[in-house]
Every structure is written in C-alpha cells, then in structure tokens.
Design an enzyme around this catalytic site. Structure first.
Site, PDB file in Angstrom:
ATOM      1  CB  THR A   7      -0.924   0.027   1.235  1.00 48.74           C
ATOM      2  OG1 THR A   7      -0.150   0.399   2.390  1.00 48.74           O
ATOM      3  CG2 THR A   7      -1.580  -1.330   1.484  1.00 48.74           C
ATOM      4  CB  CYS A   8       0.205   4.866  -0.193  1.00 47.65           C
ATOM      5  SG  CYS A   8      -0.997   5.153   1.122  1.00 47.65           S
ATOM      6  CD  GLU A  47      -6.472   3.140   6.410  1.00 46.30           C
ATOM      7  OE1 GLU A  47      -7.401   3.235   5.598  1.00 46.30           O
ATOM      8  OE2 GLU A  47      -5.479   2.432   6.248  1.00 46.30           O
ATOM      9  N   GLY A  49      -5.669  11.827 -11.583  1.00 45.29           N
ATOM     10  CA  GLY A  49      -6.044  10.457 -11.230  1.00 45.29           C
ATOM     11  C   GLY A  49      -7.508  10.399 -10.848  1.00 45.29           C
ATOM     12  CB  ALA A  50     -10.368   9.185 -12.099  1.00 40.33           C
ATOM     13  CE  LYS A 108     -12.137   2.960  -0.978  1.00 45.60           C
ATOM     14  NZ  LYS A 108     -12.172   1.635  -0.297  1.00 45.60           N
TER      15      LYS A 108
END
Length: 431
Positions: free
Chosen positions: A49-50, A114, A189-190, A192
């Site tokens: 993940t990021c 989160e 970007g599009a 989530k």
C-alpha cells in the site's frame, strides 16, 4: 512450519524508501512466483500500500526464509541488503499473527482506524490465492485477520469519523490555503483516493475542481458519484496547461515514476506564480526537486503526519477496546494452528484402524462365501465403518481440543506407542 512477516511501513521508513519497494498489482504474480521459488518459502502473501510493504511467509526454516525475503526485497528495490535492513522489521509466529490482525483493523495505520486498509488486506489475500502463494496456513490467517478487521469496525466506534489519507491531504490544503472556495483545484487520477479527495474538498467548500485521468471513462464514473458538483473532466494529456491554471494540485495516480518535476512546472508556471502540490501517491507522482522552485510548495504522504496526529488522541481509547477483540481472534487462529500438529497422528490412527477394518471384513465375507448378496455386504460395510467412527470420535475430538502444548504432545506420543502408529521417522527408517 513457521509464520513470519518481513516489511517496512510509514513507522520505519520514509516515502523515498517505501516507493522503491512498492509492488504494483499488475506484477504481483511475478513477485509471488519469484518468492515461492526460494527453497525455504512454502507460502507467500504480499501486502503493498502507500504506507507499507509487508511479505507474509510460511517457512520451513525461519532464519533462512527471512534471509530469502530480504534478498528478494534487495533485488526488487535495487537497494543493498545491508542498507535496506535498517528500515525493515521482522515479526515471528505470534507477533506476526497479531500484526496482521492490527493491520486489518486499522490499528497500525498512519490514520488510526482508517477503513481502506481492510479492502487492501482482502485484495492481498485474493491475489495470494489466485497466484498460488497462499496455502492452508496463510489462508486461515488472512481469513481470521479479515474477520478481526470487520469485528473492530462493527463492534467498536474506532472508525467513526476516522480521517483517511485523502481527507488529511485536504485538511492540510485548507490550512495552507485558508479558503478552498477561492482556489482552482486540480486532481490527477480518478481512483478511490481521488474519489475521497473530491468528497472532502466539496465538504470544505471547494467549488472549482478539475479531474484529469488517463481514460475519460474512469473520470466520468467518478463524476457520476457527485451529480450535483460542477466537476470539470479531462485527459492527462491536458495536464501541463491545466496546472498553469490551477492553484492547488493533488496527485494520486498509479504511475511508478514521477509525472511532475521541476522542469515541467517551470515550463508552464509564470515566474511569480504560486502553486501547492499534495502528492498522496506511493511511488510518488511528484519529484522532490519541485521544491527548488521559489513559489512552489510540495507535500507528500509523510508530511500529513502532523495533521493526522491531531485526530489520533480521541481514538486511542477506542483502539484499546479493539485490542481486546483482536485477542479473541488470535486465540481462534492459535487453536486452529495447534490442531494442525495433531493431523499426522489422527491420520495415522485412522489409517491403521481402517486397514484392520478392511482386512477383518474381507476375512468375514470370505468365510460366508456366497450366502450374502451385495445388499447384505453393504449393510455390514456400513456397520463396520460406523463402529470405527464412533470409537475414534472421542479420542480425536479430545486431542484437537487439548490447549496445553505439552499435554497434547504427550497424548499424541501415547497414542503412537499404544497403537504402534507409523511416524515420519520410522517410515523413513523402514525405507
């Protein structure tokens, strides 16, 4: 078999290191295949993940298995292992199990509580199965971890009002700009993360939002979620001229290399034009050299920590409640894992008794000759199977349920001796 996790996160490594180890979803299959090719790795799952890269393994030799994972990470990132080790953490057995439970529940996230991480853990599990990395042990571990994440979200209030990386970025933008309604905002970007950016920007009063994406279809899908918002859509080919007309730029694309750097910004920004960039992608979309421009401010995911910290304290008590739920799920997994130790003994006992049953049944039927028809033979077959199953039922249930390790092993040893069962050691000796 031993469980371990090797990885790094926002707690142990800066974004410039994390982005080098990021494994994009399209190459998961190659990464898992390469890891599974190492001699001491039996099962593998990759969580990227990021804010983290974690590799969960089941290994026959813990020390060798961990060494092989670090070798893979070094080759993948092109960073020397001796340099990489300072950023890595390694957790074994019970600690590795607890860690996955906490990750799934959002208790180890940059943003405490989160919810996005649970979906990422589910995807990790799915891809691990799809690419033949996840076997029996990791399958059960991830199923238990996903259950833990769901329970924490439904049985505690830790996720209520929890900010995300996207909302933290918008919060920071509002602090810096003071009035988002007066700003021209661009989102690159599009996905989530961008959807969450739009949601939070609108809640903060932003009225001029442009979204650029590689395909217009994806941008249209995002815009449909906000039918009342005047969103402007376009393609990434329009990026540089649109940047020139924007005050705030958010980047959240899946690009593996920076899509913006000093040279590109210099080519479109006026000499005294102020611009703020909020890069929430990992690997980063914005090169660090943009900060060399005098009127440009660039922020990445690590810069959000101060904003996030303001929201953390109120949820710490909720996190303590969540930890109690995790203990229950860990106990459940531990009980399942311990029961695996009894499988070989139970299997040997069943095989031994079944062999005796079949031999004695054949003797009895041969003595009876042709006096019994097929229907009678089926009844006798079912009778003998039923007797065997009922005799074995209680010993097997008690053996599986025994929680004390020494008591369980003693019971297994007793059964092995009393029934003269086959074990791997005496099987090999016979061969």
């Amino acid at each position: 078999m031993n469980i371990a996790v090797v990885g790094l996160s926002h707690k142990t490594a800066p974004v410039e290191v994390r982005e080098k180890l990021s494994i994009p979803e399209p190459v998961y299959d190659k990464a898992i295949a390469e890891l599974c090719s190492y001699p001491h790795l039996e099962e593998v799952a990759v969580l990227s993940t990021c804010n983290r890269l974690e590799i969960y393994i089941v290994t026959t030799e813990t020390e060798q298995g961990i060494r092989e994972v670090i070798q893979f990470l070094s080759e993948h990132s092109k960073l020397p292992a001796i340099y990489l080790r300072q950023y890595l953490f390694t957790l074994l057995h019970q600690d590795a199990v607890m860690h996955l439970m906490r990750v799934s529940s959002g208790l180890d996230s940059l943003v405490l509580g989160e919810g996005q991480i649970l979906a990422q853990v589910k995807q990790c599990h799915k891809l691990g199965q799809q690419h033949n990395g996840v076997g029996r042990i990791l399958n059960q571990l991830f199923k238990q971890g996903i259950t833990a994440g769901k329970r924490v979200r439904t049985e505690t209030s830790i996720g209520t009002g929890a900010v995300s990386i996207s909302s933290a970025a918008v919060e920071l933008a509002q602090i810096k700009a003071q009035n988002l309604a007066a700003c021209r905002v661009l989102i690159l970007g599009a996905g989530k993360m961008s959807r969450l950016l739009v949601q939070h920007l609108l809640s903060k009063g932003a009225t001029h939002i442009t979204i650029l994406n590689r395909t217009i279809e994806r941008a249209n899908e995002l815009a449909k979620l906000f039918p009342d918002a005047p969103l402007h859509l376009g393609l990434m080919a329009e990026m540089l001229p649109t940047i020139a007309d924007s005050d705030i730029i958010f980047t959240s694309t899946s690009a593996t290399e920076p899509i913006l750097d000093r040279a590109k910004l210099e080519s479109v920004l006026q000499p005294n034009q102020h611009s703020m960039l909020f890069d929430i992608a990992v690997p980063r979309n914005v090169d660090a050299n943009v900060n060399e421009l005098p009127h440009v401010q660039a922020f990445n995911v690590d810069d959000l920590k101060a904003v996030v910290a303001q929201n953390q304290e109120s949820r710490r008590q909720m996190a303590m409640e969540a930890e109690l739920l995790l203990d229950e799920e860990i106990d459940g997994f531990d009980l399942w894992l311990r029961s695996l130790e009894t499988v070989s003994t139970i299997s040997s006992l069943r095989d031994k008794v079944e062999t005796i049953r079949v031999q004695e049944l054949e003797k009895a039927l041969s003595r009876l000759g042709n006096e019994f028809g097929d229907r009678h033979k089926e009844v006798i077959e079912a009778l003998t199977r039923g007797i065997v199953n009922k005799i074995l039922h209680d010993p097997m249930v008690q053996l599986r349920a025994q929680q004390d390790i020494e008591a369980r092993r003693q019971a297994m040893q007793t059964l092995t001796v009393l029934f003269n069962l086959e074990t791997p050691s005496n099987q090999q000796a016979r061969v």
